[in-house]
Design a protein around this motif. Structure first.
Motif, PDB file in Angstrom:
ATOM      1  N   PRO A 199     103.777  30.756  47.538  1.00  0.00           N
ATOM      2  CA  PRO A 199     104.182  30.286  46.205  1.00  0.00           C
ATOM      3  C   PRO A 199     105.363  31.072  45.644  1.00  0.00           C
ATOM      4  O   PRO A 199     106.149  30.540  44.857  1.00  0.00           O
ATOM      5  CB  PRO A 199     102.920  30.479  45.345  1.00  0.00           C
ATOM      6  N   ALA A 200     105.506  32.335  46.062  1.00  0.00           N
ATOM      7  CA  ALA A 200     106.646  33.135  45.603  1.00  0.00           C
ATOM      8  C   ALA A 200     107.956  32.536  46.093  1.00  0.00           C
ATOM      9  O   ALA A 200     108.922  32.413  45.333  1.00  0.00           O
ATOM     10  CB  ALA A 200     106.498  34.579  46.097  1.00  0.00           C
ATOM     11  N   CYS A 201     107.997  32.147  47.353  1.00  0.00           N
ATOM     12  CA  CYS A 201     109.212  31.556  47.919  1.00  0.00           C
ATOM     13  C   CYS A 201     109.492  30.182  47.322  1.00  0.00           C
ATOM     14  O   CYS A 201     110.649  29.821  47.089  1.00  0.00           O
ATOM     15  CB  CYS A 201     109.087  31.459  49.440  1.00  0.00           C
ATOM     16  N   LEU A 202     108.449  29.409  47.067  1.00  0.00           N
ATOM     17  CA  LEU A 202     108.628  28.095  46.448  1.00  0.00           C
ATOM     18  C   LEU A 202     109.203  28.233  45.041  1.00  0.00           C
ATOM     19  O   LEU A 202     110.130  27.519  44.659  1.00  0.00           O
ATOM     20  CB  LEU A 202     107.300  27.347  46.408  1.00  0.00           C
ATOM     21  N   ALA A 203     108.650  29.180  44.265  1.00  0.00           N
ATOM     22  CA  ALA A 203     109.138  29.397  42.903  1.00  0.00           C
ATOM     23  C   ALA A 203     110.569  29.911  42.909  1.00  0.00           C
ATOM     24  O   ALA A 203     111.393  29.513  42.071  1.00  0.00           O
ATOM     25  CB  ALA A 203     108.219  30.386  42.178  1.00  0.00           C
ATOM     26  N   LEU A 217     117.504  33.072  55.896  1.00  0.00           N
ATOM     27  CA  LEU A 217     116.622  33.810  56.801  1.00  0.00           C
ATOM     28  C   LEU A 217     117.159  35.226  57.034  1.00  0.00           C
ATOM     29  O   LEU A 217     116.410  36.208  56.955  1.00  0.00           O
ATOM     30  CB  LEU A 217     116.509  33.070  58.135  1.00  0.00           C
ATOM     31  N   ILE A 218     118.453  35.323  57.299  1.00  0.00           N
ATOM     32  CA  ILE A 218     119.070  36.639  57.498  1.00  0.00           C
ATOM     33  C   ILE A 218     119.000  37.463  56.219  1.00  0.00           C
ATOM     34  O   ILE A 218     118.722  38.667  56.234  1.00  0.00           O
ATOM     35  CB  ILE A 218     120.534  36.477  57.954  1.00  0.00           C
ATOM     36  N   GLY A 219     119.212  36.801  55.080  1.00  0.00           N
ATOM     37  CA  GLY A 219     119.157  37.500  53.799  1.00  0.00           C
ATOM     38  C   GLY A 219     117.777  38.046  53.482  1.00  0.00           C
ATOM     39  O   GLY A 219     117.648  39.072  52.809  1.00  0.00           O
ATOM     40  N   ALA A 220     116.731  37.364  53.956  1.00  0.00           N
ATOM     41  CA  ALA A 220     115.374  37.870  53.756  1.00  0.00           C
ATOM     42  C   ALA A 220     115.116  39.098  54.626  1.00  0.00           C
ATOM     43  O   ALA A 220     114.431  40.032  54.207  1.00  0.00           O
ATOM     44  CB  ALA A 220     114.358  36.775  54.069  1.00  0.00           C
ATOM     45  N   VAL A 222     121.089  41.974  51.938  1.00  0.00           N
ATOM     46  CA  VAL A 222     122.441  42.205  51.422  1.00  0.00           C
ATOM     47  C   VAL A 222     123.171  40.876  51.226  1.00  0.00           C
ATOM     48  O   VAL A 222     124.214  40.830  50.590  1.00  0.00           O
ATOM     49  CB  VAL A 222     123.260  43.118  52.372  1.00  0.00           C
ATOM     50  N   VAL A 223     122.616  39.807  51.785  1.00  0.00           N
ATOM     51  CA  VAL A 223     123.200  38.475  51.625  1.00  0.00           C
ATOM     52  C   VAL A 223     122.746  37.895  50.279  1.00  0.00           C
ATOM     53  O   VAL A 223     121.551  37.904  49.984  1.00  0.00           O
ATOM     54  CB  VAL A 223     122.759  37.546  52.772  1.00  0.00           C
ATOM     55  N   PRO A 224     123.668  37.404  49.444  1.00  0.00           N
ATOM     56  CA  PRO A 224     123.294  36.841  48.138  1.00  0.00           C
ATOM     57  C   PRO A 224     122.627  35.473  48.290  1.00  0.00           C
ATOM     58  O   PRO A 224     123.235  34.425  48.056  1.00  0.00           O
ATOM     59  CB  PRO A 224     124.638  36.743  47.415  1.00  0.00           C
ATOM     60  N   THR A 225     121.373  35.480  48.685  1.00  0.00           N
ATOM     61  CA  THR A 225     120.683  34.226  48.995  1.00  0.00           C
ATOM     62  C   THR A 225     120.524  33.323  47.780  1.00  0.00           C
ATOM     63  O   THR A 225     120.568  32.102  47.900  1.00  0.00           O
ATOM     64  CB  THR A 225     119.305  34.521  49.606  1.00  0.00           C
ATOM     65  N   GLY A 226     120.329  33.915  46.599  1.00  0.00           N
ATOM     66  CA  GLY A 226     120.203  33.094  45.397  1.00  0.00           C
ATOM     67  C   GLY A 226     121.451  32.284  45.138  1.00  0.00           C
ATOM     68  O   GLY A 226     121.383  31.089  44.821  1.00  0.00           O
ATOM     69  N   ALA A 227     122.600  32.915  45.295  1.00  0.00           N
ATOM     70  CA  ALA A 227     123.873  32.205  45.104  1.00  0.00           C
ATOM     71  C   ALA A 227     124.059  31.122  46.153  1.00  0.00           C
ATOM     72  O   ALA A 227     124.603  30.052  45.860  1.00  0.00           O
ATOM     73  CB  ALA A 227     125.033  33.206  45.164  1.00  0.00           C
ATOM     74  N   ALA A 230     113.049  29.028  54.898  1.00  0.00           N
ATOM     75  CA  ALA A 230     113.785  30.157  55.464  1.00  0.00           C
ATOM     76  C   ALA A 230     113.386  31.465  54.789  1.00  0.00           C
ATOM     77  O   ALA A 230     113.204  32.493  55.461  1.00  0.00           O
ATOM     78  CB  ALA A 230     115.285  29.921  55.316  1.00  0.00           C
ATOM     79  N   ALA A 231     113.237  31.439  53.479  1.00  0.00           N
ATOM     80  CA  ALA A 231     112.834  32.645  52.752  1.00  0.00           C
ATOM     81  C   ALA A 231     111.434  33.084  53.170  1.00  0.00           C
ATOM     82  O   ALA A 231     111.178  34.280  53.373  1.00  0.00           O
ATOM     83  CB  ALA A 231     112.891  32.392  51.251  1.00  0.00           C
ATOM     84  N   PHE A 232     110.543  32.118  53.297  1.00  0.00           N
ATOM     85  CA  PHE A 232     109.162  32.436  53.684  1.00  0.00           C
ATOM     86  C   PHE A 232     109.110  33.044  55.086  1.00  0.00           C
ATOM     87  O   PHE A 232     108.478  34.086  55.301  1.00  0.00           O
ATOM     88  CB  PHE A 232     108.309  31.169  53.624  1.00  0.00           C
ATOM     89  N   LEU A 233     109.781  32.406  56.045  1.00  0.00           N
ATOM     90  CA  LEU A 233     109.757  32.913  57.417  1.00  0.00           C
ATOM     91  C   LEU A 233     110.431  34.284  57.515  1.00  0.00           C
ATOM     92  O   LEU A 233     109.969  35.161  58.252  1.00  0.00           O
ATOM     93  CB  LEU A 233     110.455  31.919  58.350  1.00  0.00           C
ATOM     94  N   GLY A 234     111.515  34.474  56.752  1.00  0.00           N
ATOM     95  CA  GLY A 234     112.176  35.775  56.756  1.00  0.00           C
ATOM     96  C   GLY A 234     111.291  36.869  56.189  1.00  0.00           C
ATOM     97  O   GLY A 234     111.225  37.976  56.742  1.00  0.00           O
ATOM     98  N   ASP A 235     110.609  36.579  55.088  1.00  0.00           N
ATOM     99  CA  ASP A 235     109.699  37.559  54.501  1.00  0.00           C
ATOM    100  C   ASP A 235     108.552  37.894  55.447  1.00  0.00           C
ATOM    101  O   ASP A 235     108.159  39.066  55.587  1.00  0.00           O
ATOM    102  CB  ASP A 235     109.120  37.022  53.187  1.00  0.00           C
ATOM    103  N   ILE A 236     107.996  36.866  56.084  1.00  0.00           N
ATOM    104  CA  ILE A 236     106.883  37.085  57.007  1.00  0.00           C
ATOM    105  C   ILE A 236     107.331  37.942  58.189  1.00  0.00           C
ATOM    106  O   ILE A 236     106.627  38.868  58.614  1.00  0.00           O
ATOM    107  CB  ILE A 236     106.319  35.731  57.504  1.00  0.00           C
ATOM    108  N   ALA A 237     108.513  37.647  58.719  1.00  0.00           N
ATOM    109  CA  ALA A 237     109.025  38.428  59.842  1.00  0.00           C
ATOM    110  C   ALA A 237     109.250  39.881  59.441  1.00  0.00           C
ATOM    111  O   ALA A 237     108.897  40.814  60.185  1.00  0.00           O
ATOM    112  CB  ALA A 237     110.324  37.814  60.360  1.00  0.00           C
ATOM    113  N   LEU A 238     109.825  40.100  58.256  1.00  0.00           N
ATOM    114  CA  LEU A 238     110.077  41.472  57.804  1.00  0.00           C
ATOM    115  C   LEU A 238     108.772  42.211  57.551  1.00  0.00           C
ATOM    116  O   LEU A 238     108.650  43.398  57.882  1.00  0.00           O
ATOM    117  CB  LEU A 238     110.927  41.436  56.526  1.00  0.00           C
ATOM    118  N   TYR A 239     107.790  41.517  56.975  1.00  0.00           N
ATOM    119  CA  TYR A 239     106.500  42.160  56.722  1.00  0.00           C
ATOM    120  C   TYR A 239     105.804  42.513  58.033  1.00  0.00           C
ATOM    121  O   TYR A 239     105.211  43.589  58.166  1.00  0.00           O
ATOM    122  CB  TYR A 239     105.610  41.237  55.888  1.00  0.00           C
TER     123      TYR A 239
END
Length: 213
Positions: free
Chosen positions: A157-161, A32-35, A39-44, A72-81
């Protein structure tokens, strides 16, 4: 001395119950923070969590990693958007909007805008898979004045993929080694390689083009 201590620390694996109690909330929070702050390596992080889950005996461990990471990725992206949209509507902008703009070079933004105009929502899915591609496409969506609901539909679907891709990297790393810590190291190496490869390829193409000119 230091190398021996690190190796011993990495090999020390807590019980599964402790891993689950601490691992999933930590994964959720860090992704969530990485989204929000890219700067956080979320993929790793997702790949490493998948390695640990792969070696666990608990059922649905991998499924929980997938749900946790994608949510977490979805909610982070939505919050940033949402924060970016607030900045777009404000006369003085906002620090969140400036942060998005600072991470979207002009050439990448122009490319993102062109692809967004041609392919629409499909570009969001690809942007999550390409290293450093998410922010330029998000800014392009903001400049195109996409409503939050439309962005959310494309971003899901982007976050799921994205979660599936990095989880598969982790499963690959985990399947190569018997010890979880070895799989984590392999997954991190694979993730870094995937992240660095596009930029290295662009630099090589740029160097080749200059040499021909």
């Amino acid at each position: 001395m230091t190398g021996t201590w690190l190796a011993a620390a990495v090999r020390t694996v807590p019980p599964e119950s402790t891993q689950q109690a601490l691992g999933y909330p930590s994964l959720f929070l860090l992704v969530l923070i990485g989204a929000l702050v890219p700067v956080v390596p979320t993929g790793a992080l997702v790949s490493s969590a998948a390695v640990v889950a792969f070696h666990q005996t608990a059922p649905f461990a991998l499924a929980l990693v997938f749900v946790t990471a994608s949510l977490a990725a979805f909610l982070g992206d939505i919050a940033l958007y949402w924060l970016g949209r607030r900045g777009m509507r404000s006369k003085n902008g906002s620090r969140w909007l400036e942060a998005i703009r600072s991470r979207a070079p002009e050439d990448r933004l122009t490319q993102a805008q062109e692809k967004l105009a041609e392919h629409g929502v499909a570009v969001l899915v690809l942007s999550r898979m390409v290293p450093a591609g998410r922010i330029p496409v998000m800014l392009a969506c903001l400049m195109a004045k996409w409503p939050l609901r439309r962005f959310a539909r494309g971003n899901l679907p982007a976050c799921l993929a994205w979660a599936v891709t990095y989880q598969l990297i982790g499963i690959l790393g985990g399947s190569l080694f018997d010890e979880p810590w070895e799989g984590v190291v392999a997954a991190i190496v694979l993730t870094v390689a995937v992240s660095v490869a596009p930029s290295v390829w662009r630099r090589m193409r740029g160097t080749a083009t200059k040499a021909k000119a």
